[in-house]
Design a protein around this motif. Structure first.
Motif, mmCIF file in Angstrom:
data_model
loop_
_atom_site.group_PDB
_atom_site.id
_atom_site.type_symbol
_atom_site.label_atom_id
_atom_site.label_comp_id
_atom_site.label_asym_id
_atom_site.label_seq_id
_atom_site.Cartn_x
_atom_site.Cartn_y
_atom_site.Cartn_z
ATOM 1 N N PRO A 202 -44.969 -20.300 -25.625
ATOM 2 C CA PRO A 202 -45.228 -21.347 -24.633
ATOM 3 C C PRO A 202 -45.135 -20.787 -23.216
ATOM 4 C CG PRO A 202 -42.989 -21.530 -25.447
ATOM 5 C CD PRO A 202 -43.647 -20.449 -26.262
ATOM 6 N N GLU A 203 -45.592 -21.535 -22.252
ATOM 7 C CA GLU A 203 -45.421 -21.155 -20.848
ATOM 8 C C GLU A 203 -43.932 -21.072 -20.517
ATOM 9 O OE1 GLU A 203 -47.545 -20.349 -18.274
ATOM 10 O OE2 GLU A 203 -49.061 -20.186 -19.847
ATOM 11 N N GLN A 204 -43.595 -20.104 -19.687
ATOM 12 C CA GLN A 204 -42.202 -19.900 -19.258
ATOM 13 C C GLN A 204 -41.261 -19.752 -20.457
ATOM 14 O OE1 GLN A 204 -41.575 -23.284 -16.603
ATOM 15 N NE2 GLN A 204 -42.297 -22.072 -14.869
ATOM 16 N N ALA A 205 -41.731 -19.027 -21.439
ATOM 17 C CA ALA A 205 -40.943 -18.823 -22.657
ATOM 18 C C ALA A 205 -39.687 -18.006 -22.365
ATOM 19 C CB ALA A 205 -41.779 -18.112 -23.707
ATOM 20 N N SER A 206 -38.625 -18.357 -23.063
ATOM 21 C CA SER A 206 -37.391 -17.571 -23.049
ATOM 22 C C SER A 206 -37.287 -16.897 -24.412
ATOM 23 C CB SER A 206 -36.177 -18.467 -22.806
ATOM 24 O OG SER A 206 -34.975 -17.719 -22.872
ATOM 25 N N ILE A 207 -37.275 -15.560 -24.426
ATOM 26 C CA ILE A 207 -37.310 -14.851 -25.699
ATOM 27 C C ILE A 207 -36.187 -13.815 -25.791
ATOM 28 C CG2 ILE A 207 -39.816 -15.122 -25.769
ATOM 29 C CD1 ILE A 207 -39.957 -12.043 -25.325
ATOM 30 N N LEU A 208 -35.877 -13.445 -27.026
ATOM 31 C CA LEU A 208 -34.888 -12.408 -27.295
ATOM 32 C C LEU A 208 -35.526 -11.325 -28.141
ATOM 33 C CD1 LEU A 208 -31.892 -11.339 -27.401
ATOM 34 C CD2 LEU A 208 -31.700 -12.599 -29.567
ATOM 35 N N ASP A 209 -35.306 -10.062 -27.756
ATOM 36 C CA ASP A 209 -35.654 -8.937 -28.613
ATOM 37 C C ASP A 209 -34.361 -8.409 -29.204
ATOM 38 O OD1 ASP A 209 -36.850 -6.891 -29.952
ATOM 39 O OD2 ASP A 209 -37.328 -5.692 -28.179
ATOM 40 N N LEU A 210 -34.155 -8.678 -30.480
ATOM 41 C CA LEU A 210 -32.932 -8.317 -31.191
ATOM 42 C C LEU A 210 -33.065 -6.893 -31.726
ATOM 43 C CD1 LEU A 210 -30.230 -9.006 -32.580
ATOM 44 C CD2 LEU A 210 -31.560 -10.096 -34.406
ATOM 45 N N GLY A 211 -32.145 -6.019 -31.299
ATOM 46 C CA GLY A 211 -32.298 -4.599 -31.611
ATOM 47 C C GLY A 211 -33.375 -4.004 -30.723
ATOM 48 N N CYS A 212 -33.255 -4.244 -29.413
ATOM 49 C CA CYS A 212 -34.333 -3.955 -28.463
ATOM 50 C C CYS A 212 -34.555 -2.473 -28.202
ATOM 51 C CB CYS A 212 -34.062 -4.660 -27.141
ATOM 52 S SG CYS A 212 -32.581 -4.066 -26.266
ATOM 53 N N GLY A 213 -33.578 -1.629 -28.556
ATOM 54 C CA GLY A 213 -33.746 -0.203 -28.298
ATOM 55 C C GLY A 213 -33.959 0.084 -26.826
ATOM 56 N N THR A 214 -35.011 0.826 -26.499
ATOM 57 C CA THR A 214 -35.273 1.222 -25.120
ATOM 58 C C THR A 214 -36.110 0.200 -24.346
ATOM 59 O OG1 THR A 214 -37.205 2.516 -25.809
ATOM 60 C CG2 THR A 214 -35.085 3.668 -25.697
ATOM 61 N N GLY A 215 -36.361 -0.966 -24.939
ATOM 62 C CA GLY A 215 -36.964 -2.073 -24.201
ATOM 63 C C GLY A 215 -38.472 -2.082 -24.113
ATOM 64 N N ARG A 216 -39.144 -1.241 -24.870
ATOM 65 C CA ARG A 216 -40.600 -1.148 -24.737
ATOM 66 C C ARG A 216 -41.318 -2.441 -25.121
ATOM 67 N NH1 ARG A 216 -41.722 3.120 -21.424
ATOM 68 N NH2 ARG A 216 -40.658 4.997 -22.132
ATOM 69 N N LEU A 217 -40.874 -3.089 -26.197
ATOM 70 C CA LEU A 217 -41.555 -4.321 -26.612
ATOM 71 C C LEU A 217 -41.414 -5.411 -25.560
ATOM 72 C CD1 LEU A 217 -43.116 -6.045 -28.604
ATOM 73 C CD2 LEU A 217 -40.956 -6.571 -29.761
ATOM 74 N N LEU A 218 -40.234 -5.567 -25.001
ATOM 75 C CA LEU A 218 -40.048 -6.596 -23.975
ATOM 76 C C LEU A 218 -40.944 -6.347 -22.766
ATOM 77 C CD1 LEU A 218 -36.264 -7.570 -23.717
ATOM 78 C CD2 LEU A 218 -38.192 -8.986 -24.432
ATOM 79 N N ASN A 219 -41.093 -5.097 -22.373
ATOM 80 C CA ASN A 219 -41.978 -4.792 -21.253
ATOM 81 C C ASN A 219 -43.417 -5.155 -21.584
ATOM 82 O OD1 ASN A 219 -40.695 -3.299 -18.796
ATOM 83 N ND2 ASN A 219 -39.630 -2.445 -20.565
ATOM 84 N N ARG A 220 -43.838 -4.896 -22.803
ATOM 85 C CA ARG A 220 -45.204 -5.244 -23.201
ATOM 86 C C ARG A 220 -45.398 -6.763 -23.244
ATOM 87 N NH1 ARG A 220 -44.624 -0.301 -26.795
ATOM 88 N NH2 ARG A 220 -46.044 1.190 -25.829
ATOM 89 N N LEU A 221 -44.402 -7.475 -23.755
ATOM 90 C CA LEU A 221 -44.496 -8.939 -23.796
ATOM 91 C C LEU A 221 -44.503 -9.522 -22.389
ATOM 92 C CD1 LEU A 221 -42.044 -9.533 -26.755
ATOM 93 C CD2 LEU A 221 -44.422 -10.309 -26.706
ATOM 94 N N ALA A 222 -43.692 -8.966 -21.492
ATOM 95 C CA ALA A 222 -43.648 -9.455 -20.113
ATOM 96 C C ALA A 222 -44.956 -9.183 -19.379
ATOM 97 C CB ALA A 222 -42.477 -8.813 -19.366
ATOM 98 N N HIS A 223 -45.592 -8.060 -19.705
ATOM 99 C CA HIS A 223 -46.890 -7.741 -19.097
ATOM 100 C C HIS A 223 -47.961 -8.727 -19.545
ATOM 101 C CE1 HIS A 223 -50.175 -5.289 -17.519
ATOM 102 N NE2 HIS A 223 -50.777 -5.421 -18.695
ATOM 103 N N GLN A 224 -47.887 -9.149 -20.802
ATOM 104 C CA GLN A 224 -48.887 -10.061 -21.357
ATOM 105 C C GLN A 224 -48.614 -11.515 -20.992
ATOM 106 O OE1 GLN A 224 -50.640 -9.311 -25.370
ATOM 107 N NE2 GLN A 224 -49.665 -11.236 -25.941
#
Length: 202
Positions: free
Chosen positions: A43-65
């Motif tokens: 959804p718009e303005q989603a609040s998400i958690l990356d569980l076992g995020c490691g070095t954070g690459r997935l969160l950066n990709r999700l934030a870019h999208q």
């Protein structure tokens, strides 16, 4: 037992962290993340958690999208989190927190979505982790579980390694585990080889 298990895992990943992206994210995880993003609906303005995020690459990709996304990364390893903060391209929208998947430091009904990528196989108590995922998800929130899978077996495949064991779950077992904590399976999708995405809904 769990305390010793997680301490050992933390020790291993702390030492792995400085080299993690060199060996994995550049090719393997990049391909998995690219495929995963095709099936993510937030959804718009989603609040998400990356569980076992490691070095954070997935969160950066999700934030870019997703330009209005607010993301949190949780990991057991302080050194992984150090690398995640170094790599953080969106510091106003992404934060990284140290914590254990079995006792997450978050309020009930906090997140619109939880992601878990090639991490679930490490957890010795999957029901405990899934119960926590259910607790922190908002109603109708989604859990995106990405991990190795096996054929439609009714029992997990356990692989012994030096740091403990890895638990590989078939789609059928994933569904049953989710049902035990109130998570409904929405979809299974192969992403890359034996890596399967399972989407659950609260």
């Amino acid at each position: 037992m769990s305390s010793q298990f997680f301490s050992k895992k933390q020790w291993i990943f702390d030492r792995w962290a400085p080299f993690y992206d060199i060996f994995f994210t550049t090719v393997f995880y990049q391909a998995i993340h690219k495929r995963l993003l095709e099936y993510v609906d937030l959804p718009e303005q989603a609040s998400i958690l990356d569980l076992g995020c490691g070095t954070g690459r997935l969160l950066n990709r999700l934030a870019h999208q997703n330009l209005t996304l607010q993301g949190t990364g949780l990991d057991l390893s302080q050194e992984m989190l150090k690398q995640a903060n170094i790599n953080n391209q969106y510091p106003s929208r992404l934060t990284f927190v140290e914590g254990n998947a079995e006792t997450m430091p978050f309020a009930d009904n906090k997140f619109d979505a939880v992601f878990n990528t090639i991490s679930f196989l490490h957890y010795p108590n999957p029901i405990t982790v899934l119960s926590e995922v259910h607790r922190i998800l908002r109603p109708e929130g989604k859990f995106y579980l990405v991990d190795y899978t096996i054929r439609w077996d009714d029992e997990p495949k356990i692989i012994g390694i030096s740091s403990g064991s890895l638990h590989i779950y078939s789609p059928t077992v994933r569904e049953k585990l989710g049902q035990q904590v109130g998570l409904t399976c929405v979809k299974h999708q192969y992403l890359l080889g034996a890596i399967m995405l399972t989407i659950f809904s609260k």
